[in-house]
Design a protein around this motif. Structure first.
Motif, mmCIF file in Angstrom:
data_model
loop_
_atom_site.group_PDB
_atom_site.id
_atom_site.type_symbol
_atom_site.label_atom_id
_atom_site.label_comp_id
_atom_site.label_asym_id
_atom_site.label_seq_id
_atom_site.Cartn_x
_atom_site.Cartn_y
_atom_site.Cartn_z
ATOM 1 N N ARG A 24 49.321 76.191 44.767
ATOM 2 C CA ARG A 24 48.767 75.347 43.707
ATOM 3 C C ARG A 24 49.365 73.945 43.768
ATOM 4 N N ALA A 25 50.674 73.882 44.001
ATOM 5 C CA ALA A 25 51.330 72.577 44.104
ATOM 6 C C ALA A 25 50.829 71.817 45.325
ATOM 7 N N ARG A 26 50.640 72.517 46.446
ATOM 8 C CA ARG A 26 50.128 71.868 47.645
ATOM 9 C C ARG A 26 48.738 71.278 47.383
ATOM 10 N N GLY A 27 47.899 72.067 46.682
ATOM 11 C CA GLY A 27 46.566 71.564 46.363
ATOM 12 C C GLY A 27 46.623 70.337 45.476
ATOM 13 N N ARG A 28 47.570 70.301 44.561
ATOM 14 C CA ARG A 28 47.694 69.133 43.674
ATOM 15 C C ARG A 28 48.169 67.911 44.448
ATOM 16 N N ILE A 29 49.072 68.123 45.372
ATOM 17 C CA ILE A 29 49.622 67.003 46.141
ATOM 18 C C ILE A 29 48.570 66.391 47.046
ATOM 19 N N VAL A 30 47.745 67.228 47.687
ATOM 20 C CA VAL A 30 46.735 66.693 48.601
ATOM 21 C C VAL A 30 45.469 66.268 47.880
ATOM 22 N N GLY A 31 45.460 66.449 46.549
ATOM 23 C CA GLY A 31 44.360 65.902 45.763
ATOM 24 C C GLY A 31 43.195 66.830 45.539
ATOM 25 N N SER A 32 43.324 68.120 45.885
ATOM 26 C CA SER A 32 42.220 69.036 45.646
ATOM 27 C C SER A 32 42.249 69.506 44.204
ATOM 28 N N SER A 33 41.083 69.660 43.592
ATOM 29 C CA SER A 33 40.993 70.121 42.211
ATOM 30 C C SER A 33 40.510 71.562 42.205
ATOM 31 N N PRO A 34 40.920 72.340 41.192
ATOM 32 C CA PRO A 34 40.521 73.740 41.167
ATOM 33 C C PRO A 34 39.023 73.896 40.954
ATOM 34 N N ASP A 35 38.428 74.836 41.636
ATOM 35 C CA ASP A 35 37.014 75.162 41.509
ATOM 36 C C ASP A 35 36.890 76.309 40.508
ATOM 37 N N THR A 36 36.311 76.005 39.332
ATOM 38 C CA THR A 36 36.248 77.002 38.259
ATOM 39 C C THR A 36 35.527 78.261 38.712
ATOM 40 N N TRP A 37 34.374 78.098 39.377
ATOM 41 C CA TRP A 37 33.623 79.259 39.815
ATOM 42 C C TRP A 37 34.386 80.052 40.865
ATOM 43 N N ALA A 38 35.092 79.337 41.718
ATOM 44 C CA ALA A 38 35.889 80.028 42.735
ATOM 45 C C ALA A 38 37.001 80.842 42.079
ATOM 46 N N GLU A 39 37.590 80.294 41.010
ATOM 47 C CA GLU A 39 38.640 81.017 40.289
ATOM 48 C C GLU A 39 38.075 82.268 39.631
ATOM 49 N N ILE A 40 36.862 82.153 39.070
ATOM 50 C CA ILE A 40 36.233 83.314 38.435
ATOM 51 C C ILE A 40 35.946 84.392 39.474
ATOM 52 N N VAL A 41 35.392 83.959 40.604
ATOM 53 C CA VAL A 41 35.099 84.915 41.674
ATOM 54 C C VAL A 41 36.382 85.579 42.159
ATOM 55 N N ARG A 42 37.443 84.798 42.333
ATOM 56 C CA ARG A 42 38.717 85.355 42.790
ATOM 57 C C ARG A 42 39.274 86.356 41.774
ATOM 58 N N PHE A 43 39.079 86.071 40.486
ATOM 59 C CA PHE A 43 39.576 86.995 39.468
ATOM 60 C C PHE A 43 38.918 88.362 39.614
ATOM 61 N N PHE A 44 37.594 88.366 39.801
ATOM 62 C CA PHE A 44 36.884 89.641 39.856
ATOM 63 C C PHE A 44 36.933 90.302 41.234
ATOM 64 N N THR A 45 37.334 89.557 42.246
ATOM 65 C CA THR A 45 37.472 90.166 43.574
ATOM 66 C C THR A 45 38.927 90.451 43.925
ATOM 67 N N HIS A 46 39.851 89.862 43.186
ATOM 68 C CA HIS A 46 41.270 90.000 43.525
ATOM 69 C C HIS A 46 42.124 90.360 42.306
ATOM 70 N N GLY A 47 42.100 89.485 41.287
ATOM 71 C CA GLY A 47 43.014 89.644 40.158
ATOM 72 C C GLY A 47 42.812 90.929 39.376
ATOM 73 N N PHE A 48 41.593 91.146 38.876
ATOM 74 C CA PHE A 48 41.338 92.325 38.047
ATOM 75 C C PHE A 48 41.456 93.633 38.829
ATOM 76 N N PRO A 49 40.736 93.792 39.950
ATOM 77 C CA PRO A 49 40.862 95.080 40.655
ATOM 78 C C PRO A 49 42.274 95.319 41.188
ATOM 79 N N GLY A 50 42.974 94.239 41.566
ATOM 80 C CA GLY A 50 44.343 94.404 42.033
ATOM 81 C C GLY A 50 45.253 94.923 40.930
#
Length: 330
Positions: free
Chosen positions: A67-93
């Protein structure tokens, strides 16, 4: 290397890095601090990747560094990507990591329900012991209270009511788990209710009707309650036995997994509510209604075991994903 001591010594630095990487706006001084902390944490992560036997610690710190690396290089979080990651990684994990707990809850729950069902169906004294009325025909007769419960409201209103109620029960099981006893009581009373109803229906020779109305939605609904109960009890046990972390850190860590499970169960219970509102009381033949519930249950379990196992495997090898940071010096 004493991983506990090392983590305790640097945890404040890691927390500060996480806070800075999440801030919307940074001052010039904070931006410089972010870069400095990122470099230091990267080196510390490299050491942990070599010495730490705890994949969750490495995975958590890897996420902070990424997350820090993404902030330093100027990338912003993708809300939809975070939602997809939650349901493919966070919740089932999170559900997969609590597997032993909720499977244990499922076995205990179904055993208690089966025990009461058998007792009520074969022993006339059971009704008196449980304080039941002598005549239960109003509940068990064809078109009785057990069956009309599913048809006395409109489908959409009933589905919404069931979803709200089940979400509330699951939330209680999850977040009262830290106290343990309230969750055990909640699960026991639900098992008692199901067992007694099954026993009365069996005694009336209407067990087929009982399963015909319960299974279409009950398989997925009860699985969600088992998961909520298991995760809640795991949270409570973490307070008793925090392992290698401090008690506060362990409860906070497990609390995040519990919150992820709570959020992920919302759509799960919505599906169960839709099944109970539209499939259970429908005019479909009983085998067809049960098949709908079985398909939903099989799909959910396949999702949890497939995506959950993959998420845990990804976390376990998180060190390889961040290997390039080993070259960064302070």
């Amino acid at each position: 290397m004493d991983v506990d001591a090392y983590s305790a010594r640097h945890r404040q630095l890691w927390t500060r890095l996480d806070v800075l990487s999440r801030k919307r706006r940074l001052s010039g001084a904070e931006a410089d601090e972010l870069v400095l902390l990122y470099r230091r944490t990267s080196q510390q992560l490299a050491r942990l990747q070599t010495h730490s036997p705890e994949p969750e610690l490495v995975a958590g710190l890897s996420a902070v560094v990424a997350r820090a690396r993404g902030r330093i290089v100027g990338s912003s979080p993708d809300t939809w990507a975070e939602i997809v990651r939650f349901f493919t990684h966070g919740f089932p994990g999170a559900v997969y990591r609590a597997l032993g707990w909720w499977l244990g809850v499922a076995v205990a729950f179904l055993s208690v329900a089966a025990g009461f069902a058998t007792w009520v169906s074969v022993d006339d004294s059971a009704r008196e012991s449980l304080g039941l009325q002598g005549d239960t025909g109003a509940l068990t007769a064809p078109g009785g209270a057990f069956e009309t419960y599913y048809t006395e409201h409109s489908n959409d209103a009933f589905a919404a009511m069931v979803w709200t109620n089940n979400a509330w029960v699951s939330a209680l099981a999850l977040f009262l788990g830290v106290l343990i006893l309230p969750v055990l009581y909640l699960l026991f009373m639900n098992a008692l209710n199901i067992g007694v109803t099954a026993g009365l229906m069996a005694d009336a020779g209407r067990l087929e009707s009982f399963f015909g109305f319960l299974l279409p939605h009950g398989m997925l609904e009860l699985t969600a309650i088992f998961i909520a109960g298991g995760a809640g009890l795991k949270l409570g046990w973490t307070l008793i036995d925090p392992g290698r972390m401090s008690r506060a850190e362990a409860v906070a860590h497990q609390g995040r997994h519990t919150a992820a499970i709570a959020l992920g169960l919302v759509p799960t219970l919505l599906v169960a509510g839709l099944l109970e509102g539209f499939v259970t009381p429908s005019a479909l033949p009983t085998p067809a209604r049960i098949a709908c519930g079985l398909i939903a249950e099989a799909a959910f379990l396949a999702y949890i075991f497939t995506a959950g196992r993959r998420a845990n495997r990804t976390d376990a090898v998180a060190a390889h994903e961040t290997a390039p940071v080993r070259m960064i010096a302070i």
